[in-house]
Scaffold this motif. Structure first.
Motif, PDB file in Angstrom:
ATOM      1  N   LEU A  10       0.870  -1.168   0.000  1.00 33.05           N
ATOM      2  CA  LEU A  10       0.000   0.000   0.000  1.00 33.05           C
ATOM      3  C   LEU A  10       0.910   1.221   0.000  1.00 33.05           C
ATOM      4  O   LEU A  10       1.712   1.395   0.925  1.00 33.05           O
ATOM      5  CB  LEU A  10      -0.868  -0.032   1.257  1.00 33.05           C
ATOM      6  CG  LEU A  10      -2.112   0.808   1.309  1.00 33.05           C
ATOM      7  CD1 LEU A  10      -3.040   0.490   0.136  1.00 33.05           C
ATOM      8  CD2 LEU A  10      -2.851   0.556   2.607  1.00 33.05           C
ATOM      9  N   ARG A  18       3.992  -1.221   7.512  1.00 38.38           N
ATOM     10  CA  ARG A  18       3.118  -0.138   7.993  1.00 38.38           C
ATOM     11  C   ARG A  18       2.796  -0.351   9.471  1.00 38.38           C
ATOM     12  O   ARG A  18       2.864   0.585  10.268  1.00 38.38           O
ATOM     13  CB  ARG A  18       1.804  -0.091   7.198  1.00 38.38           C
ATOM     14  CG  ARG A  18       1.928   0.397   5.784  1.00 38.38           C
ATOM     15  CD  ARG A  18       0.584   0.294   5.052  1.00 38.38           C
ATOM     16  NE  ARG A  18      -0.392   1.247   5.537  1.00 38.38           N
ATOM     17  CZ  ARG A  18      -0.518   2.489   5.099  1.00 38.38           C
ATOM     18  NH1 ARG A  18       0.282   2.950   4.159  1.00 38.38           N
ATOM     19  NH2 ARG A  18      -1.450   3.287   5.578  1.00 38.38           N
ATOM     20  N   PRO A  67      -4.816  -1.813   7.973  1.00 38.91           N
ATOM     21  CA  PRO A  67      -4.081  -0.737   7.300  1.00 38.91           C
ATOM     22  C   PRO A  67      -4.193   0.638   7.955  1.00 38.91           C
ATOM     23  O   PRO A  67      -3.447   1.540   7.610  1.00 38.91           O
ATOM     24  CB  PRO A  67      -4.712  -0.708   5.901  1.00 38.91           C
ATOM     25  CG  PRO A  67      -6.089  -1.233   6.108  1.00 38.91           C
ATOM     26  CD  PRO A  67      -5.974  -2.257   7.207  1.00 38.91           C
ATOM     27  N   PHE A  68      -5.113   0.819   8.890  1.00 41.84           N
ATOM     28  CA  PHE A  68      -5.354   2.146   9.449  1.00 41.84           C
ATOM     29  C   PHE A  68      -4.972   2.264  10.920  1.00 41.84           C
ATOM     30  O   PHE A  68      -5.557   3.048  11.663  1.00 41.84           O
ATOM     31  CB  PHE A  68      -6.826   2.528   9.278  1.00 41.84           C
ATOM     32  CG  PHE A  68      -7.311   2.474   7.858  1.00 41.84           C
ATOM     33  CD1 PHE A  68      -6.715   3.229   6.862  1.00 41.84           C
ATOM     34  CD2 PHE A  68      -8.368   1.641   7.513  1.00 41.84           C
ATOM     35  CE1 PHE A  68      -7.160   3.178   5.557  1.00 41.84           C
ATOM     36  CE2 PHE A  68      -8.825   1.592   6.202  1.00 41.84           C
ATOM     37  CZ  PHE A  68      -8.221   2.358   5.218  1.00 41.84           C
ATOM     38  N   VAL A 149      -9.819  -0.440   0.458  1.00 43.59           N
ATOM     39  CA  VAL A 149      -8.781   0.204   1.261  1.00 43.59           C
ATOM     40  C   VAL A 149      -7.849   1.003   0.374  1.00 43.59           C
ATOM     41  O   VAL A 149      -7.534   2.166   0.659  1.00 43.59           O
ATOM     42  CB  VAL A 149      -8.002  -0.848   2.092  1.00 43.59           C
ATOM     43  CG1 VAL A 149      -6.692  -0.270   2.617  1.00 43.59           C
ATOM     44  CG2 VAL A 149      -8.855  -1.352   3.223  1.00 43.59           C
ATOM     45  N   LYS A 150      -7.415   0.407  -0.724  1.00 43.82           N
ATOM     46  CA  LYS A 150      -6.513   1.114  -1.633  1.00 43.82           C
ATOM     47  C   LYS A 150      -7.168   2.379  -2.172  1.00 43.82           C
ATOM     48  O   LYS A 150      -6.544   3.435  -2.249  1.00 43.82           O
ATOM     49  CB  LYS A 150      -6.062   0.201  -2.771  1.00 43.82           C
ATOM     50  CG  LYS A 150      -5.107  -0.883  -2.313  1.00 43.82           C
ATOM     51  CD  LYS A 150      -4.396  -1.589  -3.456  1.00 43.82           C
ATOM     52  CE  LYS A 150      -5.341  -2.210  -4.443  1.00 43.82           C
ATOM     53  NZ  LYS A 150      -4.648  -3.067  -5.426  1.00 43.82           N
ATOM     54  N   THR A 152      -9.534   4.114  -0.718  1.00 45.57           N
ATOM     55  CA  THR A 152      -9.662   5.062   0.381  1.00 45.57           C
ATOM     56  C   THR A 152      -8.371   5.829   0.595  1.00 45.57           C
ATOM     57  O   THR A 152      -8.374   7.043   0.818  1.00 45.57           O
ATOM     58  CB  THR A 152     -10.040   4.320   1.684  1.00 45.57           C
ATOM     59  OG1 THR A 152     -11.289   3.675   1.488  1.00 45.57           O
ATOM     60  CG2 THR A 152     -10.125   5.267   2.857  1.00 45.57           C
ATOM     61  N   LEU A 153      -7.245   5.139   0.526  1.00 46.12           N
ATOM     62  CA  LEU A 153      -5.963   5.782   0.802  1.00 46.12           C
ATOM     63  C   LEU A 153      -5.400   6.587  -0.377  1.00 46.12           C
ATOM     64  O   LEU A 153      -4.491   7.379  -0.186  1.00 46.12           O
ATOM     65  CB  LEU A 153      -4.946   4.738   1.252  1.00 46.12           C
ATOM     66  CG  LEU A 153      -5.225   4.169   2.644  1.00 46.12           C
ATOM     67  CD1 LEU A 153      -4.222   3.099   3.004  1.00 46.12           C
ATOM     68  CD2 LEU A 153      -5.207   5.267   3.704  1.00 46.12           C
ATOM     69  N   THR A 154      -5.939   6.395  -1.555  1.00 47.16           N
ATOM     70  CA  THR A 154      -5.443   7.161  -2.703  1.00 47.16           C
ATOM     71  C   THR A 154      -6.324   8.363  -3.014  1.00 47.16           C
ATOM     72  O   THR A 154      -6.011   9.130  -3.906  1.00 47.16           O
ATOM     73  CB  THR A 154      -5.316   6.274  -3.955  1.00 47.16           C
ATOM     74  OG1 THR A 154      -6.582   5.688  -4.254  1.00 47.16           O
ATOM     75  CG2 THR A 154      -4.266   5.207  -3.765  1.00 47.16           C
TER      76      THR A 154
END
Length: 155
Positions: A10, A18, A67-68, A149-150, A152-154
């Motif tokens: 990610l 991470r 991831p968060f 998730v990807k 959301t983070l981009t």
């Protein structure tokens, strides 16, 4: 998921890296459990391995698919542990602080061939956090969840 979630990337960083980076903001020692001392027990086996490897009064267990993670939440939960065997959200035992003194209870449960984390928590003095479940507890179990998730983070 079909592959090792710890190695998912990610923003150029693996999920494992991470997690380690966030945990290093909270603790002097971070241990990555890649192989359980007793394989095939699921998360309880990971907790057993962690408890057997440390000399600290407590461990903070996180799954490799979160991831968060938030350092402040982890520090807060760990700080609430004195006086309890564990500090956890009721539905997420894989983002929780555990006192190392629970090792005999974990070993007894494994000896009874009961590998359920929620039944372990039922045997412990747990401070359950009842506030709304934060995004930090999000985990990724399917390719669809990983894509979300990807995204959301981009954005």
């Amino acid at each position: 998921m079909g592959r090792d979630k710890a190695t998912l990337e990610l923003a150029g960083t693996t999920m494992q890296d991470r997690s380690v980076a966030v945990l290093r903001q909270c603790f002097a020692q971070v241990i990555v459990i890649a192989h359980d001392v007793v394989p095939g027990l699921g998360p309880l086996g990971g907790l057993l391995t962690a408890l057997r490897q440390v000399e600290t009064p407590a461990v903070f267990l996180v799954a490799c698919d979160m991831p968060f993670l938030e350092a402040e939440l982890i520090r807060q939960m760990a700080g609430e542990l004195p006086g309890y065997d564990a500090v956890a959200y009721p539905d997420e035992p894989l983002h929780a602080a555990y006192a190392t003194c629970i090792l005999p209870v974990v070993e007894q449960q494994i000896a009874a061939q009961d590998y359920a984390m929620h039944r372990l928590l039922a045997k412990l003095r747990v401070k359950f956090i009842t506030t709304q479940r934060p995004p930090a507890l999000t985990n990724v179990n399917t390719p669809h969840e990983w894509e979300l998730v990807k995204r959301t983070l981009t954005h």
